[in-house]
Design a protein around this motif. Structure first.
Motif, PDB file in Angstrom:
ATOM      1  N   ILE A 217       0.847  -1.204   0.000  1.00  0.00           N
ATOM      2  CA  ILE A 217       0.000   0.000   0.000  1.00  0.00           C
ATOM      3  C   ILE A 217       0.879   1.250   0.000  1.00  0.00           C
ATOM      4  O   ILE A 217       0.629   2.206  -0.747  1.00  0.00           O
ATOM      5  CB  ILE A 217      -0.956  -0.021   1.219  1.00  0.00           C
ATOM      6  CG1 ILE A 217      -2.029  -1.104   1.013  1.00  0.00           C
ATOM      7  CG2 ILE A 217      -1.599   1.350   1.459  1.00  0.00           C
ATOM      8  CD1 ILE A 217      -2.867  -1.406   2.240  1.00  0.00           C
ATOM      9  N   ILE A 220       2.259   1.839  -3.502  1.00  0.00           N
ATOM     10  CA  ILE A 220       1.285   2.447  -4.424  1.00  0.00           C
ATOM     11  C   ILE A 220       1.108   3.926  -4.078  1.00  0.00           C
ATOM     12  O   ILE A 220       1.078   4.782  -4.968  1.00  0.00           O
ATOM     13  CB  ILE A 220      -0.062   1.691  -4.384  1.00  0.00           C
ATOM     14  CG1 ILE A 220       0.128   0.253  -4.898  1.00  0.00           C
ATOM     15  CG2 ILE A 220      -1.115   2.421  -5.231  1.00  0.00           C
ATOM     16  CD1 ILE A 220      -1.111  -0.628  -4.776  1.00  0.00           C
ATOM     17  N   ALA A 221       1.050   4.210  -2.786  1.00  0.00           N
ATOM     18  CA  ALA A 221       0.918   5.615  -2.371  1.00  0.00           C
ATOM     19  C   ALA A 221       2.116   6.429  -2.846  1.00  0.00           C
ATOM     20  O   ALA A 221       1.994   7.612  -3.167  1.00  0.00           O
ATOM     21  CB  ALA A 221       0.780   5.704  -0.852  1.00  0.00           C
ATOM     22  N   GLY A 223       3.553   6.096  -5.535  1.00  0.00           N
ATOM     23  CA  GLY A 223       3.528   6.216  -6.995  1.00  0.00           C
ATOM     24  C   GLY A 223       4.168   5.040  -7.706  1.00  0.00           C
ATOM     25  O   GLY A 223       4.470   5.129  -8.900  1.00  0.00           O
ATOM     26  N   ASP A 225       4.797   2.327 -10.001  1.00  0.00           N
ATOM     27  CA  ASP A 225       4.102   1.930 -11.229  1.00  0.00           C
ATOM     28  C   ASP A 225       4.885   0.857 -11.969  1.00  0.00           C
ATOM     29  O   ASP A 225       4.606   0.544 -13.123  1.00  0.00           O
ATOM     30  CB  ASP A 225       3.867   3.151 -12.134  1.00  0.00           C
ATOM     31  CG  ASP A 225       5.126   3.965 -12.338  1.00  0.00           C
ATOM     32  OD1 ASP A 225       6.232   3.429 -12.109  1.00  0.00           O
ATOM     33  OD2 ASP A 225       5.018   5.150 -12.718  1.00  0.00           O
TER      34      ASP A 225
END
Ligand SMILES: Cc1ncc(C[n+]2csc(CCOP(=O)(O)OP(=O)(O)O)c2C)c(N)n1
Ligand code: SF4
Ligand SMILES: [Mg+2]
Lengths: 574, 288
Positions: A217, A220-221, A223, A225
């Protein structure tokens, strides 16, 4: 016979133990979710062997009226799936440990009377349902019954959990759970057992996750990718998490042919503007080292999640250790700065992983997130993790014709351009290079470039996560820890209950926060508690501050500390 | 001389006079110029070695990484921004020795990049040890009794693995080399171009003349889509085949299979995290 009263201060430690392949993990998944949504606070952790079938694995689930986040030695309820399982945890069985299982199954040669054993023949019930494979679901039903989980909730949950299986498998699991449940209700009604714990509706809506979820998590926070990695326990869980959510969040997920490829892909991706993560462990990381140096040389950001396990070499693949601090600290040849973050709680893991991306990008360095098997595999519930304030901060510039990737700036940080964004050209080189990124053997330029890279250290030192002090400011004894021991040391101090002991937890070990030595000097006695054999963090403190911590409390048998253990070992020195 | 779009002007080039690399440099610049791709949209990734110095001599974006590791870096560059034209370049030691695993797996993965391998059958930069393609019996200060290991046949390996595009060129023929590089870059998928390159300093056996005598272009009737014929040609002894040896246009390339690009070709750096979606993911951890 009066009922066995189980639990201490509203806190019950349930241990399930069986062979790999008997479905202990399924039980863990079912129960942690089910008990949490029934209002109990949960802590779940497992220890398992590096095999897919056989052996003996165990899972501990603490079920509590209040929040619990660390493992204990104590076993209040033991559910062994076979005699071998009983042997596996024998040393932890006390007079008041209630063993639930088939007496004949567990004690074929007799002797059940030496234990506090309540007869529920799990394997017999399972064969009535349809075979030994249902034993774990019977066990789940028993525990659900003991904790008075709503019968319908259990049934719905089991049906949903096995939803992908065939109709008959679903039915049999529902039956197995129901039979286990009824057996548990019966022993309660018969006055054989009483649980001293109460549900709290407040936690029903808590989030429940493990360390791997939290790192994922946070990534993803931040960024993330792009993730390229090679499977290796215990780091793979993060790769799996990102793969599972890859479509949803637009993440390029690739299983590389080896760790060397994974790390070089990570650098290629960042170079071209992605925000890449690599997740790895032990020997896998060792293979990446040359590319860690490449990251240092070309000043391309990188984020490495290093989930530690005991080494050297293959070591204990499925166990835990804090043995790779030095490896991360000194990985890669040559001299260049880096960041090492060491989350202790699930919130830490989310926020620090997010931070790793932004700081790696800002300072154009590698940021490590150092966790371990214990941290990856442990679950607990918490009210929430607020991600709303988190931002992905990109530090890339649009280039023009005059662009120079290694422009010698005041603070050593040259604006980072990427290919295809602007009219300039972006050249990076693992050789020593000039400001344009082209190979050079100008030895004066060499000095300028080394100085430029090292200058970033000063900026990094001013942007370091301070250690967290738990307890009073005017302590005379200071316990020091880093990474995954956060909750266990914290709880141990609560148990000890003295107000002259405090705990200093490090969430970043490189650069070491400059307040470190002040904290240490204020104590009469200092003790570093860490999960390795040589006291790597204590050594680091000595190296960076000159301070010799008084005691090193070390553990390296592949298991995390328990609360009792920390209490015992700290008590000896205070 | 007139400056081309890929010329870097008066720079110091570290190659020996007479080295086959100069011809490859010219062929590459000519190919890129004729393809009309702008230097800003190209990245040349390379490893370490004499061949791997190539990107420093071309006016474009450069990722000069580690020995053997150009392909993984190039693969990721393309995957992060599929709009870029990406080339991975290096020597035979770089690509087939240190980076051999990546070479094999790139064929399987099939990223839309071009690998250019300068095959001088020797380690140039480290002064003359055997490379994976050195001939049997080739003597060096390390292989004092001569090479005893079977040379690596990259063309045969690539065709055996059903590579997307496999070609071989000879540095002695700049125009043909240019055209082969153009075809490789234009091909969608992983394109392999091995270029036979004389090393005047450390390979006195496989000289310009030797390469000329021991290689030959495939005939006009040659069908590069016939895999078994191509494999036989690559595997048999005798003259090394030059030209486009094998093409398979059926395979989908790596970037096409990546979910972020299934509906949207925007490069990753132009995208933002959907934080509301992330908050929902966190919330999903509340439910059983
Ligand atoms: C990890 C690593 N090992 C070894 C080297 C030393 N090294 C540099 S180039 C090279 C081989 C060069 O041969 P090749 O790739 O064929 O390139 P050439 O110089 O012949 O063009 C070696 C062994 C290195 N730079 N890195
Ligand atoms: S050593 Fe050989 S390959 Fe390298 S520059 Fe000289 S001639 Fe060319
Ligand atoms: Mg060579």
């Amino acid at each position: 016979m009066p009922p066995a009263v189980v639990g201490k201060n509203g806190d019950i430690s349930v241990v399930l133990c069986g062979e790999a392949g008997q479905g202990i993990q399924t039980v863990e998944q079912i129960l942690t979710q089910l008990l949490k949504s029934s209002g109990y606070s949960i802590f779940g952790t497992k220890e398992y062997m590096s095999r897919v079938r056989g052996g003996s694995n165990s899972t501990q689930i603490r079920v509590s009226s209040h929040r619990v986040c660390s493992p204990v030695d104590r076993i209040d309820i033991l559910i062994p799936f076979d005699t071998k399982a009983l042997e596996h945890v024998r040393g932890r069985i006390r007079a008041d440990t209630v063993i639930i299982g088939g007496k004949k199954e567990l004690f074929p040669a007799g002797g059940a009377d030496h234990f506090n054993c309540i007869d529920i023949p799990l394997s017999e019930i399972a064969s009535q349902v349809g075979g030994a494979m249902y034993m774990n679901t019977v066990g789940s039903g028993v525990i659900a019954g003991l904790f008075s989980v709503d019968r319908q909730r259990l049934d719905d949950f089991v049906a949903a959990f096995f939803g992908d299986s065939s109709e008959s498998v679903i039915e049999k699991n529902r039956d197995a759970a129901a039979r286990g449940y009824d057996a548990a209700i019966k022993i309660i009604e018969d006055g054989r057992i009483r649980l001293d714990v109460s549900a709290n509706p407040e936690v029903e809506n808590d989030i429940l996750m493990n360390g791997a979820d939290a790192v994922g998590i946070g990534a993803i926070a931040g960024g993330c990718d792009f993730v390229a990695s090679y499977p290796m326990s215990p780091s793979t869980a993060v790769l799996v998490f990102l793969a599972f959510h890859g479509d949803e969040f637009g993440i390029v997920v690739e299983q590389a042919e080896d760790e060397i490829a994974a790390m070089n892909m990570t650098l290629g991706a960042w170079y071209a503007g992605a925000r890449a993560l690599v997740t790895t462990s032990g020997g896998g990381f060792a293979l990446m080292e040359e590319a860690v140096g490449l990251a240092g040389m070309i000043e391309t950001p990188a984020v490495i999640h290093l989930a530690q396990r005991p080494g050297p070499a293959t070591g204990l693949p499925t166990r835990t250790e804090q043995g790779d601090l030095q490896l991360a600290m000194y990985s890669g040849h040559g001299e260049f700065p880096r960041i090492i973050l060491t989350p202790g709680s699930l919130e830490d893991a989310v926020y620090l992983t997010h931070r790793a991306f932004n700081r790696a990008d800002k300072y154009q360095v590698t940021a490590f997130i150092l966790t371990d098997q214990y941290f990856m595999d442990s679950y607990y519930n918490l009210p929430s993790v607020d991600v709303s304030g988190l931002r992905t901060v990109r530090h890339i510039v649009e280039t023009d014709e005059t662009y120079q990737r290694y422009f010698l700036s005041e603070d050593g940080i040259s604006p980072r351009g990427i290919p295809g964004f602007g009219t300039g050209l972006v050249a990076v080189d693992s050789d020593e290079h000039d400001e344009n990124g082209h190979i050079t053997e100008d030895l004066d330029l060499r000095i300028a470039m080394v100085d430029k890279r090292l200058k970033k250290s000063a900026a990094l030192e001013n942007d370091t996560v301070p250690p967290e002090l738990i307890g009073k400011d005017d302590y005379s004894i200071l316990a020091v820890g880093w990474g995954s021991t956060y909750h266990v040391i914290k709880e141990a101090l609560t148990v000890i209950g003295r107000d002259d002991i405090s705990f200093l937890h490090f969430k970043q070990v490189c650069p070491l926060h400059r307040s470190t030595v002040e904290y240490l000097k204020r104590a009469r006695v200092t003790a570093v508690v860490e999960g390795n054999a040589t006291g790597q963090f204590a050594n680091l403190i000595k190296l960076r501050t000159g301070f010799d911590v008084h005691h090193r409390i070390l553990k390296y048998n592949g298991l995390q500390y328990t609360v009792e253990e920390v209490v015992g070992r700290l008590s000896k020195i205070i | 001389m007139k400056q081309g779009p890929f010329d870097r002007g008066a720079i110091d080039i570290a190659w020996c006079p007479g080295c086959g690399n100069f011809a490859i440099l010219n062929a590459l610049k000519a190919a890129l110029t004729q393809l009309g791709i702008s230097p800003e949209q190209i990245v040349i990734a390379s490893g370490i070695g004499q061949a791997a110095k190539m990107p420093h001599y071309v006016r474009t974006n450069v990722f000069n990484g580690l020995h053997g590791r150009a392909i993984p870096a190039a693969t990721a560059i393309k995957a992060a921004n599929p709009g870029l034209t990406v080339i991975a370049e290096g020597g035979d030691g770089d690509m087939y020795g240190e980076g051999g695993n990546h070479f094999i797996h790139a064929i399987r993965r099939n990223p839309d990049i071009t690998a250019i391998i300068h095959n001088n059958m020797v380690y140039g930069l480290t002064k003359g040890q055997a490379s994976p393609t050195s001939s049997l019996g080739f003597k060096t200060p390390v292989q004092v009794g001569g090479v005893t290991e079977e040379p690596f046949n990259a063309m045969a390996v690539a065709i055996a693995l059903n590579a997307s595009f496999v070609a071989r060129a000879f540095a002695g023929d700049v125009d043909q080399t240019r055209d082969i590089i153009k075809a490789a870059i234009s091909h969608r998928g992983f394109s392999i171009v091995e270029i036979l390159q004389p090393c005047v300093s450390f390979n006195k056996v496989n000289t310009f003349q030797w390469f000329k005598e021991n290689s030959g272009y495939v005939e006009d009737s040659y069908d590069p889509s016939d895999r078994s014929a191509a494999f036989n040609r690559a595997a048999e002894g005798g003259k090394m085949a030059l030209g486009i040896c094998y093409v398979n246009s059926e395979r989908s390339c790596f970037e096409e299979t990546l979910s972020p690009y299934s509906e949207d070709s925007t490069p990753l750096f132009k995208r933002d995290v959907d934080m509301a979606k992330l908050a929902r993911l966190v919330d999903s951890k509340r439910q059983a």
